[in-house]
Design an enzyme around this catalytic site. Structure first.
Site, PDB file in Angstrom:
ATOM      1  N   GLN A 143      -5.293  -2.333   9.321  1.00  0.00           N
ATOM      2  CA  GLN A 143      -5.020  -3.624   8.672  1.00  0.00           C
ATOM      3  C   GLN A 143      -5.606  -4.764   9.506  1.00  0.00           C
ATOM      4  O   GLN A 143      -5.333  -4.881  10.691  1.00  0.00           O
ATOM      5  CB  GLN A 143      -3.494  -3.794   8.517  1.00  0.00           C
ATOM      6  CG  GLN A 143      -3.083  -5.023   7.753  1.00  0.00           C
ATOM      7  CD  GLN A 143      -3.515  -4.981   6.287  1.00  0.00           C
ATOM      8  OE1 GLN A 143      -3.297  -4.002   5.596  1.00  0.00           O
ATOM      9  NE2 GLN A 143      -4.131  -6.053   5.825  1.00  0.00           N
ATOM     10  N   ASP A 149     -11.832   1.793   3.664  1.00  0.00           N
ATOM     11  CA  ASP A 149     -12.062   0.346   3.555  1.00  0.00           C
ATOM     12  C   ASP A 149     -13.557   0.043   3.448  1.00  0.00           C
ATOM     13  O   ASP A 149     -13.943  -1.060   3.074  1.00  0.00           O
ATOM     14  CB  ASP A 149     -11.511  -0.355   4.815  1.00  0.00           C
ATOM     15  CG  ASP A 149     -10.387  -1.319   4.477  1.00  0.00           C
ATOM     16  OD1 ASP A 149     -10.229  -1.643   3.280  1.00  0.00           O
ATOM     17  OD2 ASP A 149      -9.686  -1.740   5.411  1.00  0.00           O
ATOM     18  N   LYS A 183       0.842  -1.203   0.000  1.00  0.00           N
ATOM     19  CA  LYS A 183       0.000   0.000   0.000  1.00  0.00           C
ATOM     20  C   LYS A 183       0.877   1.252   0.000  1.00  0.00           C
ATOM     21  O   LYS A 183       0.596   2.214  -0.712  1.00  0.00           O
ATOM     22  CB  LYS A 183      -0.941  -0.024   1.209  1.00  0.00           C
ATOM     23  CG  LYS A 183      -2.082  -1.010   0.998  1.00  0.00           C
ATOM     24  CD  LYS A 183      -2.795  -1.412   2.271  1.00  0.00           C
ATOM     25  CE  LYS A 183      -3.701  -2.604   1.970  1.00  0.00           C
ATOM     26  NZ  LYS A 183      -4.239  -3.260   3.150  1.00  0.00           N
TER      27      LYS A 183
END
Ligand code: NDP
Length: 287
Positions: free
Chosen positions: A98, A121, A54
């Protein structure tokens, strides 16, 4: 017949070119550089690889990124305090925690600390709720990537039968809603589904996100169907999907490989969501 293999890497590269242009125009027109903060708790090696990827992608697209690497034992309050700081930081437009988090942490409480306008997300209940109601802002990245791959086959989903294997909040449920929004007739399968072969075989579009290596074989697939393999299973020989690639390519019309199918799309969609968040910030379109 042999399936057309959908090249997720090539599609993702194509999207990246557009995103790099979007980053440049946002900087030029509004002086805003999209910024992503990634929080990693613990030292899971696979998560570490995802976080590095990322960061590299942000650099490639000209975006700002920050990594917050916290020890596995970090108390929840410390994590939510960090999230609160990032919520208030104007350089940061997207915040990603994460997953998976260490077991002792309440994942829901941590995800809910993220400001929905920075939830790139798409896992915050506000964004999930918007998706359910048919007016999404941030669509979860893997499902968004799956829909983009299906779109590029040129097949109109209206009236098609779509089957999704898996009902997780991350993949199965949101992709089912997105298929429904495109007017497919959607069936969701899970570990208690009776006659998985029969249900899958009715599908014009089959999306498999079960996390079971080679669960789906030739018999599960209607000839000519679009088969999207989301699974990532680590075996001594390398990564394999939930679909038996060699068997299914003989039957399907379209098939995604593992690796090189859905995986590269997920990160491209994360960048797309972060740029969208920055654009909403720059043009004061907060919810
Ligand atoms: P989960 O483990 O959260 O969910 C798996 C789902 O599959 C569950 O709903 C489960 O049913 C169902 N399932 C398991 N076994 C069977 C079976 N034998 N028959 C029918 N259904 C079954 O997984 P995720 O959704 O998080 O991920 C799924 C896969 O996708 C994993 O391999 C993961 O690594 C991969 N993945 C890939 C991404 C990418 O970027 N390419 C991103 C995210 C995930 P039940 O609910 O009844 O337990």
């Amino acid at each position: 017949m042999s399936a057309t293999i959908i090249d997720g890497k090539a599609v993702a590269r194509d999207i990246q070119l557009q995103l790099a242009e979007d980053v440049r125009s946002l900087a030029r027109d509004r002086g805003v550089v999209p910024g992503l903060a990634v929080i990693l708790v613990g030292d899971d090696p696979a998560s570490r690889v995802y976080v590095n990827n990322k960061r590299r992608m942000c650099e490639k697209l000209g975006m700002y990124s920050e990594e917050h690497l916290l020890p596995a034992a970090t108390p929840r309050e410390e994590i939510t305090n960090l999230i609160k700081r990032l919520n208030a930081d104007d350089r940061i437009h997207g915040i990603l925690v994460q997953l998976p988090l260490p077991d002792r942490l309440d994942e829901r409480a941590v995800l809910e600390a993220v400001d929905p306008s920075k939830d790139v997300d798409g896992f915050h209940p506000v964004n999930m709720g918007r998706l359910v109601m048919g007016s999404p802002v941030f669509v979860p990245c893997t499902p968004a990537g799956i829909m983009e791959l299906i779109r590029r086959t040129g097949i109109d989903l209206a009236g098609k039968r779509a089957t999704v294997v898996g009902r997780s909040n991350i993949v199965g449920k949101p992709v089912s809603l997105l298929l429904l929004a495109q007017h497919a007739t959607v069936t969701i399968c899970h570990s208690r589904t009776v006659d998985l072969v029969g249900v899958c075989r009715e599908a014009d579009i089959l999306v498999v996100a079960a996390g079971r290596a080679r669960l789906i074989g030739r018999d599960h697939v209607k000839p000519g169907a679009v088969v999207i393999d989301v699974g990532i299973n680590r075996e001594p020989s390398g990564l394999v999907g939930d679909v038996d690639f060699d068997e299914v390519r003989e039957v399907a019309g379209y098939l995604t490989p593992v690796p090189g199918g859905v995986g590269p799309m997920t990160i491209a969609m994360l960048m797309k969501n972060t740029i969208l968040a920055a654009r909403r910030f720059a043009y004061c379109e907060h919810p």
